[in-house]
Design a protein around this motif. Structure first.
Motif: not given
Length: 481
Positions: A153, A157, A162, A228, A231, A260, A283, A310
């Protein structure tokens, strides 16, 4: 007590083992000598990308490669252990198979079942497979099998993408990965290296999705990436409040269909305290109004909920608080999450806490409810697990942790009793889960293969026989076909 000892040569190390064996150079010692001989042969054959470590000779780098999150997982006496760090060469497997030497393959070290990723023979650690290479043109990423998901991750990022992976900190990539895979780089038992895709080898591609280390050693996964952004979510911790958590969980499962949104509700007992925990996730930078209000209204001692990356969400998990203890996982497969089932799980936590608290030092109990949408299996292709894709399986995660090895047998037996009881209650509540497939990453050691793989088992055994006719991978731990 483990002592650090420096050895000037391999021969002096072997002499140490002979002296410390209870009755001189016993069969155990001769086995150690044979293992060293195999490792010397591997060391001469591999490239400079690999290394062979001897725990007391190369301490501490060697011992750091042995570490598991759960102390119940390793099956080794420290000064008998050898560590071979792989390159993509397949010569290691050829030598291990030729000499019939027991071995184990360790990725992130999150497995809790004894001997699944550890051994008293040759320990293969994947730690040098640590690359993360993002391909923007194909929107895929190549991920080394020695990583934990935190690393993945963090690497992705900056690209704003993701992958589907572990939800809490510390989980290894290799043992976890089932779906979302575009390709595997596989070292076969005969030493050849193959890129396995759905088109190049449908049988192995099917088998590797949930089939673990029966077919060789995976050194790299290619996964599909997805955009992504920020979140929303985190963890709520409450003193007790099991009834409120159960009610909110049942209402969420019955009413929220937004793909999500997700939750995990956990009933814990730790240090004499009943501790309710809910992990919330959306999400997007914020959820629709009202979606999580019932959870947010639960009286909490800690509430770490925010818009965040995330990676920040994963790192905020409290799942690693019992790292270093002994522990096992077990599971119950559900088809539905009902108020009566949630009450049963809450009662189960309270009951076993009262039965075990004064008898088991360092006791920690955790029963996790994981609601998924009924459409969850529509996003993948046929795979080793689950054996049926016509109905979503909701795997409950049961986790016990404790201090002393003297409690190992009692805790394993108790977990089997508890999971069996909860399965019976689910059946009484109208769920036909007596033979529902059990999730292999949660299943406790000793679980029959048929309870996990069902009608897929004969096909998996045939694929295993085709690609590993000499049963080289049978020398390693884990679920074996």
């Amino acid at each position: 007590m483990f002592a650090t000892v420096a050895f000037s040569s391999l021969s002096s190390f072997l002499l140490f083992n002979a002296v410390y064996a209870a009755d001189g150079p016993t069969l155990q010692t001769r086995g150690v000598i044979q293992t060293f001989s195999v490792c010397e042969e591997i060391g001469k054959a591999v490239s400079s990308q690999s290394a062979v470590f001897y725990p007391l000779h190369n301490y501490p780098p060697a011992l750091s490669s042995l570490e598991h999150q759960k102390m119940s997982a390793p099956l080794y006496v420290s000064f008998h252990m050898i560590i071979a760090i792989l390159s993509t060469s397949g010569v290691q497997l050829q030598i291990l198979g030729k000499t019939n030497t027991p071995f184990a393959v360790k990725g992130g070290g999150h497995a809790s079942n004894p001997g699944f990723s550890s051994t008293a023979g040759v320990q293969i650690t994947m730690s040098r497979f640590s690359g993360v290479t993002y391909h923007s043109d194909s929107q895929t990423v190549d991920i080394g099998s020695g990583l934990i998901w935190d690393d993945v991750y963090a690497a992705l990022e900056p690209y704003g993408v993701n992958v589907v992976g572990g939800r809490v900190t510390g989980v290894g990539v290799a043992g976890f990965t089932l779906g979302g895979v575009m390709a595997y780089q596989l070292v076969l038992p005969n030493g050849t290296i193959s890129d396995i895709t759905a088109s190049s080898n449908p049988d192995l591609f099917f088998a590797l999705k949930g089939g673990f280390n029966n077919f060789g050693i995976v050194t790299q996964f290619t996964l599909k990436t997805f955009p992504q952004g920020q979140v929303w979510g985190g963890t709520i911790l409450a003193l007790g409040e099991f009834d409120k958590i159960a009610t909110a969980t049942a209402n969420f499962y019955a009413n929220v269909t937004d793909p999500k949104a997700s939750i995990i509700s956990t009933f814990n007992w730790d240090l004499g305290i009943h501790l309710g925990q809910v992990s919330l996730f959306y999400d997007g930078s914020s959820p629709p109004d009202g979606m999580f209000d019932e959870f947010m209204a639960i009286p909490a001692v800690s509430q770490d909920i925010s818009s965040r990356s995330f990676l920040s969400l994963v790192l905020s998990s409290v799942s690693n608080e019992t790292s270093g203890l002994r522990g096992y996982f077990d599971t119950v497969s559900l088809y539905d999450i009902t108020p009566s089932m949630l009450t049963a799980v809450s009662n189960e936590t309270t009951y076993w806490a009262s039965q075990l608290a004064w008898e088991v030092p360092g006791l920690f109990l955790s029963y996790d409810i994981e609601p998924f949408l009924p459409s969850m299996l529509s996003h993948g292709s046929d795979s080793a697990w689950p054996p049926k894709r016509d109905r979503a399986i909701l795997p409950m995660n049961i986790y016990y942790a404790w201090d002393l090895s003297l409690s190992d047998t009692k805790m394993g037996d108790t977990m089997r009793t508890s999971s069996s009881h909860l399965t019976e209650l689910a059946v009484l509540g109208g769920q036909d889960v007596t033979d529902a497939p059990l999730y292999p990453n949660y299943a406790l050691y000793g679980t029959p293969l048929s309870r996990m793989y069902g009608d897929n088992l004969p096909r998996l055994q045939a694929i295993k026989a085709q690609y590993d006719p000499n049963n080289v991978m049978g020398l390693a731990g884990g679920w074996k076909f």
